[in-house]
Design an enzyme around this catalytic site. Sequence first.
Site, PDB file in Angstrom:
ATOM      1  N   ASN A   1       0.847  -1.195   0.000  1.00 27.03           N
ATOM      2  CA  ASN A   1       0.000   0.000   0.000  1.00 27.03           C
ATOM      3  C   ASN A   1       0.876   1.236   0.000  1.00 27.03           C
ATOM      4  O   ASN A   1       1.724   1.354  -0.900  1.00 27.03           O
ATOM      5  CB  ASN A   1      -1.131  -0.046   1.040  1.00 27.03           C
ATOM      6  CG  ASN A   1      -0.745  -0.266   2.475  1.00 27.03           C
ATOM      7  OD1 ASN A   1      -0.246  -1.319   2.822  1.00 27.03           O
ATOM      8  ND2 ASN A   1      -0.997   0.699   3.316  1.00 27.03           N
ATOM      9  N   ASP A   2       0.696   2.150   0.919  1.00 28.22           N
ATOM     10  CA  ASP A   2       1.324   3.475   0.826  1.00 28.22           C
ATOM     11  C   ASP A   2       2.790   3.488   0.391  1.00 28.22           C
ATOM     12  O   ASP A   2       3.607   2.776   0.971  1.00 28.22           O
ATOM     13  CB  ASP A   2       1.335   4.172   2.194  1.00 28.22           C
ATOM     14  CG  ASP A   2       0.031   4.073   2.936  1.00 28.22           C
ATOM     15  OD1 ASP A   2      -0.915   3.502   2.399  1.00 28.22           O
ATOM     16  OD2 ASP A   2      -0.016   4.581   4.062  1.00 28.22           O
TER      17      ASP A   2
ATOM     18  N   GLU B   1      -4.712  10.762   7.673  1.00 28.13           N
ATOM     19  CA  GLU B   1      -3.582   9.826   7.556  1.00 28.13           C
ATOM     20  C   GLU B   1      -2.540  10.451   6.629  1.00 28.13           C
ATOM     21  O   GLU B   1      -2.858  11.320   5.827  1.00 28.13           O
ATOM     22  CB  GLU B   1      -4.012   8.507   6.902  1.00 28.13           C
ATOM     23  CG  GLU B   1      -5.134   7.799   7.606  1.00 28.13           C
ATOM     24  CD  GLU B   1      -5.441   6.419   7.011  1.00 28.13           C
ATOM     25  OE1 GLU B   1      -5.653   5.504   7.796  1.00 28.13           O
ATOM     26  OE2 GLU B   1      -5.467   6.256   5.789  1.00 28.13           O
TER      27      GLU B   1
HETATM   28  C1  FRU Z   1      -2.866   4.635   4.912  1.00 31.60           C
HETATM   29  C2  FRU Z   1      -2.503   3.841   6.138  1.00 31.60           C
HETATM   30  C3  FRU Z   1      -1.571   4.599   7.032  1.00 31.60           C
HETATM   31  C4  FRU Z   1      -0.868   3.511   7.767  1.00 31.60           C
HETATM   32  C5  FRU Z   1      -0.746   2.443   6.723  1.00 31.60           C
HETATM   33  C6  FRU Z   1      -0.824   1.053   7.251  1.00 31.60           C
HETATM   34  O1  FRU Z   1      -3.237   3.904   3.829  1.00 31.60           O
HETATM   35  O2  FRU Z   1      -3.672   3.501   6.849  1.00 31.60           O
HETATM   36  O3  FRU Z   1      -2.199   5.529   7.869  1.00 31.60           O
HETATM   37  O4  FRU Z   1       0.377   3.939   8.239  1.00 31.60           O
HETATM   38  O5  FRU Z   1      -1.801   2.649   5.819  1.00 31.60           O
HETATM   39  O6  FRU Z   1      -0.448   0.136   6.294  1.00 31.60           O
END
Ligand code: FRU
Length: 514
Positions: free
Chosen positions: A23-24, A197
């Site tokens: 993800n991120d 976030e």
């Molecule tokens: C955003 C998030 C962040 C967190 C991460 C966890 O997509 O929720 O806030 O650090 O993903 O994987």
Amino acid sequence: WDVTNTDFYRPTYHFTPAYGWMNDPNGMIYKDGEYHLYFQYNPYGSKWGNMHWGHAISKDLFHWKQLDPAIARDTLGHIFSGSSVVDRYNTAGYGKNAIVAFYTSASEKNGQIQCMAWSTDNGRTFTKYSGNPVLTPFDGLKDFRDPKVFWYAPMKKWYMIVSADKEMRFYSSSNLREWTYVSAFGKGYGQQPNQFECPDFFELPVDGNANHRKWVMIVNINPGCLFGGSATEYFVGDFDGKTFKCDTDPKVVKWLDFGKDHYACVTMGNTPGRVVALPWMSNWQYANVTPIKQYRGANALPRELKLYTRNGQIYLSADVVKEADALRKESVSIDNIKADKKGTVRQLPDNYGYAYELDFDVTPGMSAETGVTLCNDKGEEVKIYFDMKKNRVVMDRTKSGLTDFGKLAKPHEIEANYDVHQFKDKNTKFRMLNSVNYQNDFALGTWAPLSLCEGKTYTVRLMIDKCSVEMFIDGGRIPMTNLVFPTAPYNKLKFRSADGKGSFKNVKAYRLAL
Ligand code: FRU
């Protein structure tokens, strides 16, 4: 890493991990000619879990080489998102130009706390600081994460901005280890989320004028966005080392992208002369169930951010970085088209396949539908059109290909759903699923207001890859990023105009490849 690709939908020129879940993007930094991409990574499966910082490097933001994960999950919990800096003045004592990374350790036992690690081998390996955590919430907040650290020259200090539930908190430090609370911003501002976030914070010239600079705060919010699920908004204002003052009324909402698949967007640190942002190309509504197996998660194209003024407001434009021009292979120029209701069809060369760029200037007329439809031989299509009755540009993926893939996953296989936001520190069932209608959530048209643009002719650049369509209008004043899952290439372009008044000029298509 080199792994044989087993996935039909793996993009050709967007970064994806060889296997596992991503993800991120986080902790991105440019140093000594290398762009470092770190990212939220599960090396053990293609759904969210076991968060590490994965790692890839590139010299041009497009050719990426995946390396071993840089920061692995430990007893403090998952390694969540964060940022990194180059410690030019050796303020932390790990050596001049050490890369110092900040991330959130997240577990049920310890909550969400900020930790630090450093690297003296150009970001390949990191040593975790033995005194971690370096920052815990003073009020026991549950949602306290995603630290972004930056150097603030006027005070000769480091600052950290952390998302803290419904606000962002600023802290400062002279040695990167001890952090003092400074102020907070965000309560009541913009699109009010469940929580903020992945914040980011940087300064940019306005309209290219070096003497007129503004600070920009990017925040990612989920859920509650324009088209459902997750998206990225931003605030423009001034920062004096103490507080951030937003230029606009708290109710003003500015989106950084108008599609459904642009999230956790943060910028690459240390890029001289420009600000480069990298979004994750998915939405928490369905990220865990996209029709992909070996890996899950891609980044959207890197974008250069700039500030421009429009109707007395300052906005961010996000245009694909100039390095993307090198993806262009053969091209075809298409004659100028005066379109009518029935449409004019142009066929793309066979070898264009799933990865191409389509550029044109469109003067839409006055009707509710002037635009181009990307079509394939299976009757699947992405409709892109200007609705001059509503002054919008729309991208409709309702019939783009697979859209009800969520239904293919059995409920017990769907582990994550951020709409309920629970972090249970178990590797299975860490989040509960509430009911999501994938048909409605995935198959959807997204739109953007044309008031962001000037003039009556719009310059459109479409970047199409195996499972995505990204649109950039007027140099990124309107960016729109959407996933699509066609079962054959969109090899036909249908230019249409409901009132017969729309015209298309400078129409050109390029085959794209790395
Ligand atoms: C955003 C998030 C962040 C967190 C991460 C966890 O997509 O929720 O806030 O650090 O993903 O994987």
